[in-house]
Structures are given as C-alpha cells and as structure tokens.
Design a protein around this motif. Structure first.
Motif, PDB file in Angstrom:
ATOM      1  N   VAL A 117       0.850  -1.188   0.000  1.00 10.35           N
ATOM      2  CA  VAL A 117       0.000   0.000   0.000  1.00 10.35           C
ATOM      3  C   VAL A 117       0.888   1.241   0.000  1.00 10.35           C
ATOM      4  CG1 VAL A 117      -2.012  -1.031   1.091  1.00 10.35           C
ATOM      5  CG2 VAL A 117      -0.170  -0.158   2.525  1.00 10.35           C
ATOM      6  N   ILE A 118       0.452   2.250  -0.711  1.00 12.38           N
ATOM      7  CA  ILE A 118       1.176   3.521  -0.772  1.00 12.38           C
ATOM      8  C   ILE A 118       0.164   4.646  -0.567  1.00 12.38           C
ATOM      9  CG2 ILE A 118       2.374   5.140  -2.289  1.00 12.38           C
ATOM     10  CD1 ILE A 118       3.896   2.904  -3.491  1.00 12.38           C
ATOM     11  N   ALA A 119       0.472   5.550   0.351  1.00 11.48           N
ATOM     12  CA  ALA A 119      -0.425   6.667   0.632  1.00 11.48           C
ATOM     13  C   ALA A 119       0.004   7.907  -0.144  1.00 11.48           C
ATOM     14  CB  ALA A 119      -0.437   6.961   2.125  1.00 11.48           C
TER      15      ALA A 119
ATOM     16  N   MET B 205       4.967  13.148   7.942  1.00 13.91           N
ATOM     17  CA  MET B 205       5.996  13.643   7.032  1.00 13.91           C
ATOM     18  C   MET B 205       5.851  12.889   5.700  1.00 13.91           C
ATOM     19  SD  MET B 205       7.474  16.022   8.749  1.00 13.91           S
ATOM     20  CE  MET B 205       9.090  16.292   8.036  1.00 13.91           C
ATOM     21  N   TRP B 206       6.934  12.409   5.138  1.00 16.72           N
ATOM     22  CA  TRP B 206       6.851  11.666   3.891  1.00 16.72           C
ATOM     23  C   TRP B 206       8.117  10.852   3.679  1.00 16.72           C
ATOM     24  CZ3 TRP B 206       7.397  17.000   4.184  1.00 16.72           C
ATOM     25  CH2 TRP B 206       8.658  17.489   3.813  1.00 16.72           C
ATOM     26  N   SER B 207       8.009   9.814   2.862  1.00 13.38           N
ATOM     27  CA  SER B 207       9.191   9.023   2.495  1.00 13.38           C
ATOM     28  C   SER B 207       9.553   9.237   1.034  1.00 13.38           C
ATOM     29  CB  SER B 207       8.945   7.530   2.765  1.00 13.38           C
ATOM     30  OG  SER B 207       7.808   7.075   2.056  1.00 13.38           O
ATOM     31  N   ILE B 208       8.598   9.763   0.249  1.00 16.85           N
ATOM     32  CA  ILE B 208       8.856  10.078  -1.160  1.00 16.85           C
ATOM     33  C   ILE B 208       8.383  11.507  -1.427  1.00 16.85           C
ATOM     34  CG2 ILE B 208       8.368   9.493  -3.560  1.00 16.85           C
ATOM     35  CD1 ILE B 208       7.789   6.636  -2.675  1.00 16.85           C
ATOM     36  N   ASP B 209       9.298  12.355  -1.840  1.00 14.14           N
ATOM     37  CA  ASP B 209       8.979  13.750  -2.126  1.00 14.14           C
ATOM     38  C   ASP B 209       8.998  13.973  -3.639  1.00 14.14           C
ATOM     39  OD1 ASP B 209       8.584  16.451  -2.155  1.00 14.14           O
ATOM     40  OD2 ASP B 209      10.249  16.944  -0.822  1.00 14.14           O
ATOM     41  N   THR B 210       7.864  14.354  -4.202  1.00 11.98           N
ATOM     42  CA  THR B 210       7.818  14.604  -5.649  1.00 11.98           C
ATOM     43  C   THR B 210       8.543  15.901  -6.011  1.00 11.98           C
ATOM     44  OG1 THR B 210       5.741  15.830  -5.451  1.00 11.98           O
ATOM     45  CG2 THR B 210       5.588  13.450  -5.875  1.00 11.98           C
TER      46      THR B 210
ATOM     47  N   VAL C 287       3.695   9.441  -0.137  1.00 12.88           N
ATOM     48  CA  VAL C 287       4.136  10.275  -1.261  1.00 12.88           C
ATOM     49  C   VAL C 287       3.597  11.689  -1.088  1.00 12.88           C
ATOM     50  CG1 VAL C 287       4.153  10.568  -3.760  1.00 12.88           C
ATOM     51  CG2 VAL C 287       4.114   8.268  -2.783  1.00 12.88           C
ATOM     52  N   LEU C 288       4.508  12.653  -0.999  1.00  9.30           N
ATOM     53  CA  LEU C 288       4.118  14.053  -0.858  1.00  9.30           C
ATOM     54  C   LEU C 288       3.965  14.698  -2.234  1.00  9.30           C
ATOM     55  CD1 LEU C 288       3.684  16.688   0.765  1.00  9.30           C
ATOM     56  CD2 LEU C 288       6.173  16.995   0.704  1.00  9.30           C
ATOM     57  N   MET C 289       2.838  15.381  -2.424  1.00  6.42           N
ATOM     58  CA  MET C 289       2.610  16.090  -3.692  1.00  6.42           C
ATOM     59  C   MET C 289       1.813  17.354  -3.435  1.00  6.42           C
ATOM     60  SD  MET C 289      -0.350  13.647  -5.359  1.00  6.42           S
ATOM     61  CE  MET C 289       0.707  12.198  -5.211  1.00  6.42           C
TER      62      MET C 289
ATOM     63  N   LEU D 169       2.018   1.894 -10.543  1.00  3.55           N
ATOM     64  CA  LEU D 169       1.935   1.356  -9.182  1.00  3.55           C
ATOM     65  C   LEU D 169       0.907   0.232  -9.102  1.00  3.55           C
ATOM     66  CD1 LEU D 169       2.128   4.597  -6.984  1.00  3.55           C
ATOM     67  CD2 LEU D 169       3.904   2.862  -7.302  1.00  3.55           C
ATOM     68  N   LYS D 170      -0.206   0.410  -9.764  1.00  2.00           N
ATOM     69  CA  LYS D 170      -1.230  -0.645  -9.777  1.00  2.00           C
ATOM     70  C   LYS D 170      -0.701  -1.909 -10.461  1.00  2.00           C
ATOM     71  CE  LYS D 170      -5.578   1.919  -9.428  1.00  2.00           C
ATOM     72  NZ  LYS D 170      -6.877   2.226 -10.096  1.00  2.00           N
ATOM     73  N   GLU D 171       0.013  -1.735 -11.560  1.00  2.00           N
ATOM     74  CA  GLU D 171       0.582  -2.885 -12.267  1.00  2.00           C
ATOM     75  C   GLU D 171       1.595  -3.630 -11.402  1.00  2.00           C
ATOM     76  OE1 GLU D 171       2.172  -1.187 -15.809  1.00  2.00           O
ATOM     77  OE2 GLU D 171       0.233  -1.110 -16.857  1.00  2.00           O
ATOM     78  N   GLU D 172       2.256  -2.880 -10.498  1.00  2.00           N
ATOM     79  CA  GLU D 172       3.236  -3.491  -9.591  1.00  2.00           C
ATOM     80  C   GLU D 172       2.572  -4.069  -8.343  1.00  2.00           C
ATOM     81  OE1 GLU D 172       6.194  -0.529  -8.819  1.00  2.00           O
ATOM     82  OE2 GLU D 172       6.994  -0.576 -10.870  1.00  2.00           O
ATOM     83  N   GLY D 173       1.251  -3.989  -8.280  1.00  2.00           N
ATOM     84  CA  GLY D 173       0.520  -4.610  -7.187  1.00  2.00           C
ATOM     85  C   GLY D 173       0.225  -3.735  -5.995  1.00  2.00           C
ATOM     86  N   TYR D 174       0.459  -2.428  -6.137  1.00  4.34           N
ATOM     87  CA  TYR D 174       0.213  -1.512  -5.017  1.00  4.34           C
ATOM     88  C   TYR D 174      -1.224  -0.998  -5.005  1.00  4.34           C
ATOM     89  CZ  TYR D 174       5.237  -1.104  -4.085  1.00  4.34           C
ATOM     90  OH  TYR D 174       6.540  -1.366  -3.763  1.00  4.34           O
ATOM     91  N   ASP D 175      -1.763  -0.836  -3.812  1.00  7.66           N
ATOM     92  CA  ASP D 175      -3.016  -0.116  -3.619  1.00  7.66           C
ATOM     93  C   ASP D 175      -2.659   1.295  -3.172  1.00  7.66           C
ATOM     94  OD1 ASP D 175      -4.794  -2.169  -4.248  1.00  7.66           O
ATOM     95  OD2 ASP D 175      -4.730  -2.973  -2.207  1.00  7.66           O
ATOM     96  N   ILE D 176      -3.285   2.290  -3.774  1.00  7.23           N
ATOM     97  CA  ILE D 176      -3.035   3.681  -3.412  1.00  7.23           C
ATOM     98  C   ILE D 176      -4.139   4.110  -2.450  1.00  7.23           C
ATOM     99  CG2 ILE D 176      -2.800   6.036  -4.266  1.00  7.23           C
ATOM    100  CD1 ILE D 176      -1.910   4.702  -6.973  1.00  7.23           C
ATOM    101  N   VAL D 177      -3.737   4.578  -1.259  1.00  7.62           N
ATOM    102  CA  VAL D 177      -4.705   4.791  -0.184  1.00  7.62           C
ATOM    103  C   VAL D 177      -4.473   6.119   0.549  1.00  7.62           C
ATOM    104  CG1 VAL D 177      -4.972   2.302   0.168  1.00  7.62           C
ATOM    105  CG2 VAL D 177      -3.231   3.555   1.473  1.00  7.62           C
ATOM    106  N   LYS D 178      -5.291   6.336   1.582  1.00  7.72           N
ATOM    107  CA  LYS D 178      -5.153   7.496   2.455  1.00  7.72           C
ATOM    108  C   LYS D 178      -4.031   7.258   3.460  1.00  7.72           C
ATOM    109  CE  LYS D 178     -10.221   7.652   2.469  1.00  7.72           C
ATOM    110  NZ  LYS D 178     -11.426   7.556   3.333  1.00  7.72           N
ATOM    111  N   VAL D 179      -3.526   8.344   4.032  1.00  8.41           N
ATOM    112  CA  VAL D 179      -2.476   8.223   5.056  1.00  8.41           C
ATOM    113  C   VAL D 179      -2.945   7.357   6.217  1.00  8.41           C
ATOM    114  CG1 VAL D 179      -1.225   9.510   6.837  1.00  8.41           C
ATOM    115  CG2 VAL D 179      -1.273  10.370   4.485  1.00  8.41           C
ATOM    116  N   GLY D 180      -4.193   7.553   6.643  1.00 13.22           N
ATOM    117  CA  GLY D 180      -4.717   6.790   7.776  1.00 13.22           C
ATOM    118  C   GLY D 180      -4.759   5.298   7.541  1.00 13.22           C
ATOM    119  N   GLN D 181      -4.664   4.880   6.287  1.00 12.63           N
ATOM    120  CA  GLN D 181      -4.729   3.448   5.965  1.00 12.63           C
ATOM    121  C   GLN D 181      -3.352   2.771   5.962  1.00 12.63           C
ATOM    122  OE1 GLN D 181      -7.492   4.450   2.463  1.00 12.63           O
ATOM    123  NE2 GLN D 181      -8.090   2.361   2.930  1.00 12.63           N
TER     124      GLN D 181
END
Length: 236
Positions: free
Chosen positions: A53-55, A171-176, A202-204, A221-233
């Motif tokens: 999962v990636i927020a 905070m964030w682990s990936i800064d765009t 991911v910060l944007m 990201l979807k093709e790599e199997g990730y679900d894109i979600v909210k921070v709370g998730q």
C-alpha cells in the motif's frame, strides 16, 4: 583531628554529588528519554503496515485550478487520498474543500498559516494547529487527527503541541518536489516509481506537472501490485 574532619566533610560532599548525579540520570531516562521516544512514535515518515500500500498526501495552500482535474483522476481510478489543507485556504475555499471531502478523501491539518513551524514556540504552534482544526471542524463537521507541518519544518514545541491536541505528525518518504519550477512530469514520475515501497507516503501538491504525471504513476503502481490509499490506511 581537624584534617580528618575536613576529609570527612569532603567525602560526604562527594557522596551527595554522586547520589544526585545518579538520581538525575534515572530521572532523565524515565522522563525525558521516554518522552522523546513517545514523541518519535507520533511522527510518521512512512506507514507501519507491511503490505503493498502507498499513501498519497497532497498539501494544499494554493493550486486551486488543478484540484478539480486531480479529483477527476482519482475518481476515475477509484482512489482516495489525504489532502492536508491550511486553515487560511479552507476559509477562502469552503466550496472546493467540501467538494474534496464529498469524494470521501481524508482531510488533514496543514496548520492555519503556511508558516515555518520549526521556528515557532509552543504557544504559537498550539494556536496555529488548533485554529486550523477548528476551521476544518466548522466547515466539515469532522475531527482531524493528522498534522503535516508546512515544508516539513517542526521542532520539539511542534511535537508537544501536536501531542496535546491528539495529533500524529505526518511527514513523507517520497517527495515529488513538484512545487519546484524545474520539476517536470518525467522527474516527478521517476521520483515516485524509483522509491516505491510498502507503506510509503508520497508528498505532492496540486500543480500542472503533477496532474500530467499522476496517470502514469497510478497505472504503474497498480501494475506493480500496489493499492493507493489514504495516510490513515498505512498507519496502525
């Protein structure tokens, strides 16, 4: 006898100093060290769920013209993210904020003003976070629980104020770095996809280049199997 008495007094003084030093060390370990550890537990640079999962966290203090298209992209892809908004922006853009919330996106606290919270004292940090909280509560009738300090700037006063108001600091682990003029669509895509990992945040921001980059980022990201979600998730 006099010399013996002086030596005895010095020995007592040394013992007293030693005892006080030991108590000081114990007190530090119990109170200050544990407090620091507690504070650190309330700061998230990424989530703590070991799943694919990636927020997405979008900080908003400007960029209104790009938000409707951003919402359209997320709706088309059936994605819900977290929008961290400033209180000042929310007051001026109630309709747009309500529109974001109507799509079931998570709303976070970005402080009342887009200030340097790392330079503020405790009272100012408390006031700014609390004021934004109240603005968002009045407009949306909801309670925020995540605070994203503008520019990622915070200090011990920010941490204590956030804790007092029952907020976790995000905070964030990936800064765009999408706010910078030299940040092109390709650069934004590359920054996200080369650092993707479980529970990343991911910060944007709502920018033209972000809008252009989002479809590619989401699809990959979807093709790599990730679900894109909210921070709370991504936070237990």
């Amino acid at each position: 006898m006099k010399i013996f008495y002086i030596k005895k007094q010095k020995l007592r003084l040394l013992i007293t100093i030693l005892v006080l030093a030991i108590f000081a060390i114990i007190f530090y370990n119990i109170y200050y060290k544990n407090s620091e550890e507690t504070f650190k537990e309330d700061i998230y640079y990424k989530g703590n769920i070991d799943e694919k999962v990636i927020a997405f966290a979008c900080n908003v203090d400007w960029g209104n013209e790009y938000i409707p298209e951003m919402l359209s992209i997320f709706e088309k892809e059936d994605i819900k993210i977290t929008f961290f908004v400033t209180g000042k922006w929310a007051e001026k853009n109630e309709k747009l904020l309500k529109n974001i919330y109507s799509y079931k996106h998570e709303i976070g606290n970005h402080g009342y003003a887009h200030a340097d919270y790392g330079k503020l004292n405790y009272d100012d940090n408390l006031r700014e976070i609390k004021k934004c909280h109240e603005v968002l509560n009045n407009i949306l009738n909801m309670e925020c629980k995540y605070f994203a300090p503008p520019a990622g700037s915070f200090n011990d006063n920010t941490i204590k104020a956030a804790e007092e108001l029952n907020y976790d600091i995000i905070m964030w682990s990936i800064d765009t770095i999408d706010w910078r003029e030299d940040s092109t669509q390709d650069k934004i895509i590359n920054r996200v996809l080369t650092q993707a990992e479980n529970s990343a945040i991911v910060l944007m921001h709502p920018t033209k280049e972000t809008i252009k980059a989002l479809p590619v980022i989401i699809q990959t990201l979807k093709e790599e199997g990730y679900d894109i979600v909210k921070v709370g998730q991504v936070i237990k």
